[in-house]
Design an enzyme around this catalytic site. Sequence first.
Site, mmCIF file in Angstrom:
data_model
loop_
_atom_site.group_PDB
_atom_site.id
_atom_site.type_symbol
_atom_site.label_atom_id
_atom_site.label_comp_id
_atom_site.label_asym_id
_atom_site.label_seq_id
_atom_site.Cartn_x
_atom_site.Cartn_y
_atom_site.Cartn_z
ATOM 1 N N ARG A 107 0.861 -1.177 0.000
ATOM 2 C CA ARG A 107 0.000 0.000 0.000
ATOM 3 C C ARG A 107 0.899 1.228 0.000
ATOM 4 N NH1 ARG A 107 -2.496 0.683 5.371
ATOM 5 N NH2 ARG A 107 -0.971 2.366 5.455
ATOM 6 N N TYR B 101 4.204 5.024 11.289
ATOM 7 C CA TYR B 101 4.421 3.590 11.532
ATOM 8 C C TYR B 101 5.273 2.889 10.486
ATOM 9 C CZ TYR B 101 0.222 3.524 8.554
ATOM 10 O OH TYR B 101 -0.677 3.738 7.548
ATOM 11 N N HIS C 220 -3.389 4.530 4.697
ATOM 12 C CA HIS C 220 -4.629 3.729 4.708
ATOM 13 C C HIS C 220 -5.768 4.463 3.991
ATOM 14 C CE1 HIS C 220 -8.066 1.470 6.137
ATOM 15 N NE2 HIS C 220 -8.493 2.483 6.854
#
Lengths: 335, 383
Positions: free
Chosen positions: B276, B289, B280
């Site tokens: 990805r 993160y 998100h």
Amino acid sequence: MTTVTREQHGLRTGTMAQALNTALRDAMRADASVHVLGEDVGALGGVFRITDGLTAEFGADRCLDTPLAEAGILGTAVGMAMYGLRPVVEMQFDAFAYPALEQLFSHVAKMRNRTAGKLPLPITVRVPYGGGIGGVEHHSDASEAYYAHTPGLHVVTPATVADAYGLLRESIASDDPVVFLEPKRLYWGKSEWDPAAGVEPIGKAVLRRPGTSAVLISYGPSLPVCLEAAEAAKAEGWDLAVLDLRSLVPFDEATACEVVRSLGRAVVVHEATGFGGAGAEIAARLTEKCFHHLAAPVLRVTGFDIPYPPPMLEHHHLPGVDRILDAVARLQWEE
Amino acid sequence: MTVLDHRDQADPDLVPGWLPGATAPRTDPAPLLPDAEPLRVLGTPAADKADPGLLRELYRRLVAGRRYNQQATTLTKQGRLAVYPASTGQEACQIAAALALREDDWLFPSYRDTLAVVARGVDPLQALTLLRGNAHTGYDPRATRTAPLCTPLATQVPHAVGLAHAARLAGDDTVALALLGDGGTSEGDFHEGLNFAAVLHAPVVFLVQNNGYAISVPLTRQSAAPTLAHKAVGYGMPGRLVDGNDAAAVHQVLTEAVERARNGGGPTLVEALTYRVEAHTNADDATRYRQADEVAAWQAHDPIRLLADALRERDLLDDQLVAEAAEEAEALAARMRAEFHADPDLDPMSLFAHVYAEPTQQLREQAAQLAAELAAEAEVHTR
């Protein structure tokens, strides 16, 4: 002169369990898209024998023993319904239906709405529910409020043998999802009924006993308790009516209001816990709509707000005749 | 049957994530029975053998898909979409998988899979109503054989199984394809769906797009399995592992799995390794993160670049195709801007239209209440 037997009239004597079994069989005979699936519904005929003989008559594909996974069962039924089938799911016990709640709440209840009517799901979820059968924990929950709170579901619960047949047939034929709550403690009660006679449709409350003093409003497992209480109330000088709602969604507000307006006093009775229960909603609506006709507040008689008790104590929890009559006594008769 | 117990060797912290360019795809701390080992096609030169027409179509669609992702993300920043979970970097997975289906097959997408939905033939704008916020599902699932974009993770998995099962009972050779992510494999519905599929021998394929993260949580915190494809073994179905950024490889593996299901071979679990590239959603901050060098490594393994290289090697990528693909992508983006910069037509009374086949008395009363509120509002505006 020839004698016409009761059977020739179409009358038969049977239990609610038998009536439900007959309803499933007749629905499957009438419509090849009706498929039954659940745990132990095949060779065993279900733990309550409601699906007895269906696999033998219709084959294992029409009455399917599934793996032991309630979300998987209901989720699979969603896909089957999307392909044009009319699944009837059996949840083995009330509290065993909880793993399927996400499928029920997020998909079954909402799919028609999510797809602007393009993908209705004609699924019937049969749930044996309620206590009074001596079941150990997780086998006796009255779980109707969870379902009734979820828009998109019909919530139906029979209290008579004839209704068990008629309402289940109508639920299976409905293009909307129906949670069909079967009162376990009424499974084995016998009465005379005629499958061909038909019953009032889902959404229509039925006055099971006329009365002139006050009305007991109930459904499913508590209905016979209310009839018993009404009988006992005669000794106290009260002539109690008993209204059987038969479905919580749709709620037949018109009939309930009509009865309450004419009598002015009402008690709502159910065995589920009271806080946030169906009785709270019904009492609030009746008060909002019938306020000037009321001689007393609409009272509720419900189970206590406790986890379902061990079977040796359950009779203290379940509303009985005395608790109902105590409530009737509090309907401000002196004023 | 010998059961090998390697649990003592399984340390989730030591299972390395697969990175492009690594010599071994992933170490395997729990060797499986030989016939149960997931088939790896990582590095398979699928594009060398693929049909030129298919490769060129994939290229066009991937380029348009990338632009669609970019435009939709821009529209969120302009307040024109409520939210957009971009699939930038995952275009090959979604598009190649959807193209492996026949028209009468069914797709069960999750919320990040708008490109797969578009590849099914759903109008690109109708595929976005959920994320624009004007309608839950903007397309007709029955007409397009594409289920609504599914938000609750993995709950669409048993739906695909049930539909495939019903199709098999009807004697149809329809196949269902369920899309989900690495996070979704932790959900109970994933387990129940795969188990039902194997027991029912349903014609269904499960594609896990392992993009490395479930919002912020990396795969090593999601699963200690050697690969997600290994999970197939426990259910008694084949597992396949494929480079999800290699469009030709995804198409090949999915086509095999779909045809296997169609021919009565039962379900297959496919894990596509991808990444990805974006956060998100537009509301997420991925820098909290993950490291920039990890993103850069994957950007070097970009699905469009990989496909373009493969096309060039076979002399299939000419200036005309590049120009046409870019033009199509720009035309799509322009259509999105034009449509979404205008306010949508909203009908408040439609709120009550599809709750039940027939509204209840209570809903009719509530609809009347809303109608009265709307009339009062309109009166204020005309004054």
